[in-house]
Design a protein around this motif. Structure first.
Motif, mmCIF file in Angstrom:
data_model
loop_
_atom_site.group_PDB
_atom_site.id
_atom_site.type_symbol
_atom_site.label_atom_id
_atom_site.label_comp_id
_atom_site.label_asym_id
_atom_site.label_seq_id
_atom_site.Cartn_x
_atom_site.Cartn_y
_atom_site.Cartn_z
ATOM 1 N N TYR A 400 0.807 -1.306 -0.087
ATOM 2 C CA TYR A 400 -0.021 0.103 -0.217
ATOM 3 C C TYR A 400 0.847 1.513 -0.015
ATOM 4 O O TYR A 400 1.808 1.260 0.667
ATOM 5 C CB TYR A 400 -1.005 -0.144 1.300
ATOM 6 N N ALA A 401 0.654 2.384 -0.919
ATOM 7 C CA ALA A 401 1.119 3.594 -1.000
ATOM 8 C C ALA A 401 -0.084 4.451 -0.690
ATOM 9 O O ALA A 401 -0.836 4.895 -1.604
ATOM 10 C CB ALA A 401 1.950 3.770 -2.206
ATOM 11 N N ARG A 465 5.717 11.434 -1.310
ATOM 12 C CA ARG A 465 4.888 10.467 -2.209
ATOM 13 C C ARG A 465 5.586 9.522 -2.876
ATOM 14 O O ARG A 465 5.462 8.172 -2.868
ATOM 15 C CB ARG A 465 3.722 11.205 -3.114
ATOM 16 N N LEU A 469 5.703 5.341 -2.331
ATOM 17 C CA LEU A 469 5.896 4.375 -3.434
ATOM 18 C C LEU A 469 7.026 3.433 -3.527
ATOM 19 O O LEU A 469 6.853 2.111 -3.655
ATOM 20 C CB LEU A 469 5.598 5.179 -4.720
ATOM 21 N N LEU A 482 -2.353 1.901 -4.831
ATOM 22 C CA LEU A 482 -1.718 3.106 -4.889
ATOM 23 C C LEU A 482 -2.826 4.193 -5.054
ATOM 24 O O LEU A 482 -3.742 3.948 -5.781
ATOM 25 C CB LEU A 482 -1.066 3.229 -6.376
ATOM 26 N N PRO A 485 -0.894 8.226 -6.660
ATOM 27 C CA PRO A 485 0.416 8.172 -6.573
ATOM 28 C C PRO A 485 1.277 9.102 -7.425
ATOM 29 O O PRO A 485 2.364 9.404 -7.057
ATOM 30 C CB PRO A 485 0.794 6.576 -7.308
ATOM 31 N N LEU A 514 -5.910 0.948 -8.299
ATOM 32 C CA LEU A 514 -5.285 2.479 -8.279
ATOM 33 C C LEU A 514 -6.282 3.363 -8.232
ATOM 34 O O LEU A 514 -7.453 3.376 -8.922
ATOM 35 C CB LEU A 514 -4.394 2.406 -9.677
#
Length: 562
Positions: A400-401, A465, A469, A482, A485, A514
């Protein structure tokens, strides 16, 4: 180390007491040596000085016949033993406490991370810090003071023996005064110290919570000229904390006053009951009684701190109890994500989520990972409803970002290894390269040892950020999630980040979920779904939409067609 299935903080504490038993026994033995040495030193000194004075008044022959060598040697011996015992007690008791706390903190942090998100993730950073730091520190007093009863008991027994030499009546009076002092201290501790100590622990958590939130908003507070308002708010929040500390100090003063009162009564009792006896023995009994009551002061101090310890254990018990409510771990799940209203997602599948701000895109993906409380019937992982899974099983499927990644105070390597503790330097550099932030790290001249401040101070929003990532890239999971991102990136950097992301996904075979408001990232996804809001039960509403993004290799068009 005790299992975290234990639901009582007292069980964990007792386990640490058992593990530290050799050090605690050594501390108790040293406390006995200190107490006996202190009482004998003072009582013997009183006897020696008085007897020496009487011998001096008896004339030259009496003075020459008086044996001062043995008493003076015993005084020196007891002084040495008391000093060495005090040092040994401090070292061994604090050593045991620190080792125990070092074992307890990871257990409690693990319990906090395993607790339901409705509890653990609603704790502010200040409240969580207060529980893991201040509350655990309060338990330190429990370990340090375990030797206090042994020292107080030895001091009382030794003092009574010295008083008994002057007479059994004298010893009985002193025993009554010591017992009265302990009862009085216990009553004051129960009525005043205990509630005050509990208030100190509770108000400290609220104060740290307020301080943490104001520090996080410091730039805005300065920009809008609200620093005076913030100071006033912090002062108001500190008032209950100061008041609780004042009450605790007042209760300590009352305990000391009661100790002084019973010391005076003991001295008077010895004086009147020993009248007619040898003056040297009377002096020994008086000073022995004073030393015995004074040595019991450590136990009285422990009584004063009982409230803080009780408050701390009560608050920590909530963490342990909440962790026990989590379902037990399950076998690894099949890499399949089923969101109600959409066909199942398998590895190599790519899904884009779109929708207006606040519609529930982030809410949906965080429910999948138990970062928010799941809603039954909204999604399944590996064929099991997310609401029925333990957090560890759900989170194992995802890397997870988040939209706003957290950056901890430490080095770049420290932050990257949050996702992969065993990651090599080559793996970390590869992740940084794919996130297009490697050049920024190299430019520092420190490489992976580049220091990062709390909350990423010194990095731009886009750099934070991209660091998040890179961290997500290091975790080997079936799906990558994401959230925005490329937000905050210029067009050229965004294009390069997406090109490298496409390459990494093709090589790793990971699936992708996403979230974005931008067209370029969504071009990676062969399908998208629009989040339109939530229904009355809190379940996310969505509309499947066909995307025009490229289809990754080895993906069946039938399984992903909407």
């Amino acid at each position: 180390m005790p299992s975290l299935s234990v639901t009582d903080i007292h069980t964990l504490i007792r386990a640490q007491e058992k593990a530290e038993r050799p050090r605690l026994l050594a501390a108790a033995l040293c406390a006995v040596v200190v107490s006996v040495g202190a009482v004998v030193l003072l009582g013997l000194s009183g006897w020696f000085l008085t007897a020496s004075a009487i011998a001096g008044m008896g004339g030259v022959l009496v003075a020459k016949a008086f044996n001062y060598m043995i008493p003076s040697a015993m005084i020196r011996l007891t002084a040495i033993l008391r000093t060495a015992g005090r040092y040994g007690e401090r070292v061994t008791s604090h050593d045991a406490a620190l080792y125990a706390l070092a074992a307890l903190r990871p257990q409690l942090f693990s319990a906090l991370s395993r607790a339901p998100v409705a509890h653990s993730l609603t704790l502010s950073s200040g409240e969580a810090s207060a529980r893991l730091m201040q509350d655990v520190d309060a338990i330190q007093n429990r370990f340090v003071r375990l030797s206090a009863p042994w020292g107080a008991g030895a001091a009382t027994l030794t003092g009574l023996i010295l008083c008994a030499i002057a007479g059994w009546t004298t010893a009985a009076v002193v025993a009554a005064c010591i017992a009265g002092g302990m009862v009085c201290a216990a009553l004051i501790g129960h009525r005043l110290s205990r509630p005050a100590g509990q208030q100190v622990q509770a108000t400290a958590g609220r104060l740290k919570d307020e301080l943490s939130s104001l520090m996080a908003a410091a730039p805005e507070l300065r920009a809008y000229g609200m620093t005076q308002w913030a100071q006033q708010r912090l002062t108001e929040q500190a008032a209950p904390y100061d008041a609780a500390h004042y009450k605790l100090a007042t209760s300590g003063a009352w305990i000391m006053a009661s100790q002084g009162l019973f010391t005076a009564l003991a001295v008077a009792g010895v004086f009147f009951t020993a009248v007619g006896g040898h003056p040297a023995l009377t002096a020994m009994a008086i000073l022995g009684a004073v030393a015995a009551i004074d040595a019991s002061g450590t136990l009285m101090t422990a009584i004063r701190q009982n409230g803080a310890v009780a408050g701390a254990t009560g608050r920590l018990n909530q963490l342990i109890g909440k962790a026990a409510e989590v379902p037990p771990p399950t076998a690894p799940l099949a890499p399949r994500v089923s969101i109600t209203g959409l066909p199942p997602l398998s590895t190599r599948a790519r899904l884009g989520l779109v929708g207006r701000s606040g519609a529930g895109k982030t809410t949906l993906v965080e429910r999948l990972m138990h970062l928010r409380t799941p809603v039954r019937g909204e999604a399944c992982l590996g064929g099991v409803d997310v609401a029925d899974l333990p957090p560890s099983a759900a989170r194992a499927l995802f890397s997870y970002a988040p939209q706003h990644p957290q950056v901890l105070s430490g080095t770049v390597a420290d932050n990257l290894r949050l996702a992969a503790p065993k990651a090599t330097e080559d793996e970390m550099w590869a992740a940084l390269e794919d996130a297009c932030i490697a050049d920024r790290i190299r430019a520092s001249g420190l490489g992976l040892k580049m220091p990062l401040q709390e909350n990423g101070m010194g990095l731009s929003g886009g750099e934070r950020r991209r660091l998040g990532l890179a961290r997500a890239y290091l975790r080997h999971a079936s799906f990558m999630v994401l959230d925005e991102p490329t937000e905050g990136l210029d067009a050229d950097t965004e294009a390069e980040v997406l090109r490298r992301l496409e390459r990494r996904l093709s090589l790793s075979g990971q699936g992708l979920i996403l979230i974005s408001h931008r067209r370029a990232p969504l071009a990676l996804c062969q399908n998208t779904a629009e989040i339109t809001g939530m229904d009355a039960s809190g379940r996310v509403l969505l509309n499947p939409l066909l995307s025009h993004g490229p289809r990754p290799p080895n993906t069946s068009s039938q399984s992903m067609a909407f």
